[in-house]
Design a protein around this motif. Structure first.
Motif, mmCIF file in Angstrom:
data_model
loop_
_atom_site.group_PDB
_atom_site.id
_atom_site.type_symbol
_atom_site.label_atom_id
_atom_site.label_comp_id
_atom_site.label_asym_id
_atom_site.label_seq_id
_atom_site.Cartn_x
_atom_site.Cartn_y
_atom_site.Cartn_z
ATOM 1 N N GLU A 279 1.120 -1.063 -0.159
ATOM 2 C CA GLU A 279 -0.106 -0.338 -0.135
ATOM 3 C C GLU A 279 0.723 1.321 -0.332
ATOM 4 O O GLU A 279 2.076 1.079 0.674
ATOM 5 C CB GLU A 279 -0.789 0.453 1.177
ATOM 6 N N THR A 280 0.776 1.982 -0.897
ATOM 7 C CA THR A 280 1.312 3.734 -0.809
ATOM 8 C C THR A 280 -0.011 4.271 0.138
ATOM 9 O O THR A 280 -1.230 4.088 -0.049
ATOM 10 C CB THR A 280 1.365 3.675 -2.584
ATOM 11 N N ILE A 281 0.963 5.960 -0.017
ATOM 12 C CA ILE A 281 0.221 6.708 0.848
ATOM 13 C C ILE A 281 -0.999 7.124 0.294
ATOM 14 O O ILE A 281 -2.316 7.752 0.970
ATOM 15 C CB ILE A 281 1.091 7.789 1.194
ATOM 16 N N PHE A 282 -1.574 7.039 -0.747
ATOM 17 C CA PHE A 282 -2.338 7.542 -1.359
ATOM 18 C C PHE A 282 -4.198 6.599 -1.291
ATOM 19 O O PHE A 282 -5.020 7.147 -1.526
ATOM 20 C CB PHE A 282 -2.189 6.698 -3.028
ATOM 21 N N GLU A 283 -3.502 4.965 -1.009
ATOM 22 C CA GLU A 283 -5.001 4.235 -0.864
ATOM 23 C C GLU A 283 -5.579 5.014 0.457
ATOM 24 O O GLU A 283 -6.804 5.302 0.284
ATOM 25 C CB GLU A 283 -4.368 3.015 -0.428
ATOM 26 N N PRO A 284 -4.591 4.815 1.876
ATOM 27 C CA PRO A 284 -5.698 5.645 3.033
ATOM 28 C C PRO A 284 -6.154 7.034 3.157
ATOM 29 O O PRO A 284 -6.881 6.664 3.943
ATOM 30 C CB PRO A 284 -4.158 5.264 4.124
ATOM 31 N N LEU A 285 -5.388 7.697 2.516
ATOM 32 C CA LEU A 285 -5.994 9.276 2.127
ATOM 33 C C LEU A 285 -7.155 8.950 1.295
ATOM 34 O O LEU A 285 -8.133 9.388 1.390
ATOM 35 C CB LEU A 285 -5.281 9.709 1.352
ATOM 36 N N ARG A 286 -7.073 8.086 0.148
ATOM 37 C CA ARG A 286 -8.012 8.068 -0.673
ATOM 38 C C ARG A 286 -9.742 7.746 0.352
ATOM 39 O O ARG A 286 -10.406 7.801 0.524
ATOM 40 C CB ARG A 286 -8.512 7.501 -1.654
ATOM 41 N N GLU A 287 -8.977 5.934 1.380
ATOM 42 C CA GLU A 287 -10.485 5.588 1.859
ATOM 43 C C GLU A 287 -11.392 7.175 2.815
ATOM 44 O O GLU A 287 -12.062 6.799 2.950
ATOM 45 C CB GLU A 287 -10.091 4.840 2.883
ATOM 46 N N SER A 288 -10.186 7.567 3.149
ATOM 47 C CA SER A 288 -11.040 8.490 4.260
ATOM 48 C C SER A 288 -11.601 9.795 3.454
ATOM 49 O O SER A 288 -12.685 10.436 3.580
ATOM 50 C CB SER A 288 -9.677 9.077 5.166
ATOM 51 N N HIS A 289 -11.046 9.836 2.763
ATOM 52 C CA HIS A 289 -11.777 11.035 1.973
ATOM 53 C C HIS A 289 -13.325 10.493 1.327
ATOM 54 O O HIS A 289 -14.159 10.901 1.447
ATOM 55 C CB HIS A 289 -11.163 11.019 -0.161
ATOM 56 N N SER A 290 -13.299 9.318 1.012
ATOM 57 C CA SER A 290 -15.058 8.653 0.825
ATOM 58 C C SER A 290 -15.587 8.913 2.106
ATOM 59 O O SER A 290 -16.721 8.817 1.972
ATOM 60 C CB SER A 290 -14.151 7.278 0.703
ATOM 61 N N ILE A 291 -14.750 8.411 3.461
ATOM 62 C CA ILE A 291 -15.678 8.385 4.842
ATOM 63 C C ILE A 291 -16.137 10.153 4.509
ATOM 64 O O ILE A 291 -17.211 10.207 5.616
ATOM 65 C CB ILE A 291 -14.775 8.125 5.608
ATOM 66 N N GLN A 292 -15.308 10.842 4.646
ATOM 67 C CA GLN A 292 -15.664 12.260 4.915
ATOM 68 C C GLN A 292 -17.243 12.433 3.742
ATOM 69 O O GLN A 292 -17.794 13.596 4.301
ATOM 70 C CB GLN A 292 -14.371 13.739 4.478
ATOM 71 N N ARG A 293 -16.826 12.236 3.041
ATOM 72 C CA ARG A 293 -17.981 12.812 1.775
ATOM 73 C C ARG A 293 -19.167 11.688 2.131
ATOM 74 O O ARG A 293 -20.202 12.322 1.789
ATOM 75 C CB ARG A 293 -17.205 11.817 0.333
ATOM 76 N N SER A 294 -19.118 10.923 2.141
ATOM 77 C CA SER A 294 -20.026 10.593 2.872
ATOM 78 C C SER A 294 -20.859 11.205 4.156
ATOM 79 O O SER A 294 -22.048 10.568 4.371
ATOM 80 C CB SER A 294 -19.909 8.549 3.226
ATOM 81 N N LEU A 295 -20.437 11.368 5.459
ATOM 82 C CA LEU A 295 -20.225 11.581 6.548
ATOM 83 C C LEU A 295 -20.753 13.198 6.074
ATOM 84 O O LEU A 295 -22.685 13.409 6.761
ATOM 85 C CB LEU A 295 -19.228 12.064 7.487
ATOM 86 N N ILE A 296 -20.015 14.230 5.058
ATOM 87 C CA ILE A 296 -20.842 15.176 5.468
ATOM 88 C C ILE A 296 -22.278 15.464 4.016
ATOM 89 O O ILE A 296 -23.214 15.895 4.379
ATOM 90 C CB ILE A 296 -19.868 16.227 4.501
ATOM 91 N N ARG A 297 -22.286 14.094 3.020
ATOM 92 C CA ARG A 297 -23.599 13.722 2.889
ATOM 93 C C ARG A 297 -24.660 13.594 3.643
ATOM 94 O O ARG A 297 -26.350 14.621 3.795
ATOM 95 C CB ARG A 297 -23.918 12.715 1.304
ATOM 96 N N LYS A 298 -24.791 12.374 4.743
ATOM 97 C CA LYS A 298 -25.644 11.955 5.840
ATOM 98 C C LYS A 298 -26.280 12.950 6.442
ATOM 99 O O LYS A 298 -27.275 13.718 6.732
ATOM 100 C CB LYS A 298 -25.206 10.754 6.013
ATOM 101 N N LEU A 299 -24.646 13.908 7.013
ATOM 102 C CA LEU A 299 -24.985 15.076 7.809
ATOM 103 C C LEU A 299 -26.130 16.602 7.392
ATOM 104 O O LEU A 299 -26.886 17.051 7.493
ATOM 105 C CB LEU A 299 -24.244 15.765 8.428
ATOM 106 N N MET A 300 -25.648 16.358 6.044
ATOM 107 C CA MET A 300 -26.851 17.681 4.832
ATOM 108 C C MET A 300 -28.232 16.785 5.174
ATOM 109 O O MET A 300 -29.058 18.545 4.749
ATOM 110 C CB MET A 300 -25.854 17.817 3.404
ATOM 111 N N ARG A 301 -28.333 15.861 4.824
ATOM 112 C CA ARG A 301 -29.505 15.548 4.797
ATOM 113 C C ARG A 301 -30.640 15.725 6.007
ATOM 114 O O ARG A 301 -31.501 15.045 6.302
ATOM 115 C CB ARG A 301 -29.679 14.172 3.935
ATOM 116 N N ALA A 302 -29.371 14.775 7.286
ATOM 117 C CA ALA A 302 -29.702 14.960 8.586
ATOM 118 C C ALA A 302 -30.733 16.026 9.014
ATOM 119 O O ALA A 302 -30.936 16.909 9.598
ATOM 120 C CB ALA A 302 -28.948 14.740 9.532
#
Length: 152
Positions: free
Chosen positions: A3-26
């Protein structure tokens, strides 16, 4: 391949996108508070580890100096918005307007990182650095999440 640095960063980016979407709808209430807390924790852990294990190495190369400074400024803007959102009620027009502003800043920052910053980092960092930084990022990110979960 490791694994390179980019994989865990992209994983976190995906989590962030999901959380902000859910927060906007909550709706106002416990779910919204929980989502906001989860987003705060994710952003804090990600930013700290990313700054230490991607931005700092990038700052050491002339080509990475300006892009890293821009990325750090983005983090600061988002931190200010998160701080503004830390109110007792997590409701109201102003609160939701600030969530929308945070969403815009976050999505723009993540797009910029994934479309240009990561490509530049891929050219600046060698393969051994990318692998080593991934391990260090994950360790720091996990430790920060544990620390934050105990305090939030």
């Amino acid at each position: 391949m490791p694994e390179t640095i980019f994989e865990p960063l992209r994983e976190s980016h995906s989590i962030q996108r999901s959380l902000i979407r859910k927060l906007m709808r909550a709706k106002p209430g416990p779910d919204r508070v929980a989502l906001f807390t989860a987003l705060r924790m994710e952003l804090s852990a990600h930013e700290a580890a990313e700054e230490r294990f991607l931005y700092v190495p990038m700052l050491m190369d002339d080509r990475g100096l300006h892009p890293s400074r821009d990325a750090l400024a983005d983090h600061h803007k988002m931190d200010d918005l998160v701080e503004e959102l830390q109110t007792p009620d997590h409701a109201g027009r102003h609160w939701m307007a600030t969530v929308h502003k945070l969403s815009e800043e976050l999505h723009e920052h993540l797009r910029e990182e994934e479309r240009s910053f990561f490509q530049l980092a891929g050219k600046i960092l060698n393969d051994a650095q990318k692998i080593s930084l991934a391990r260090k990022y994950r360790k720091d990110y996990d430790a920060m999440r544990m620390k934050l979960s105990a305090t939030m």
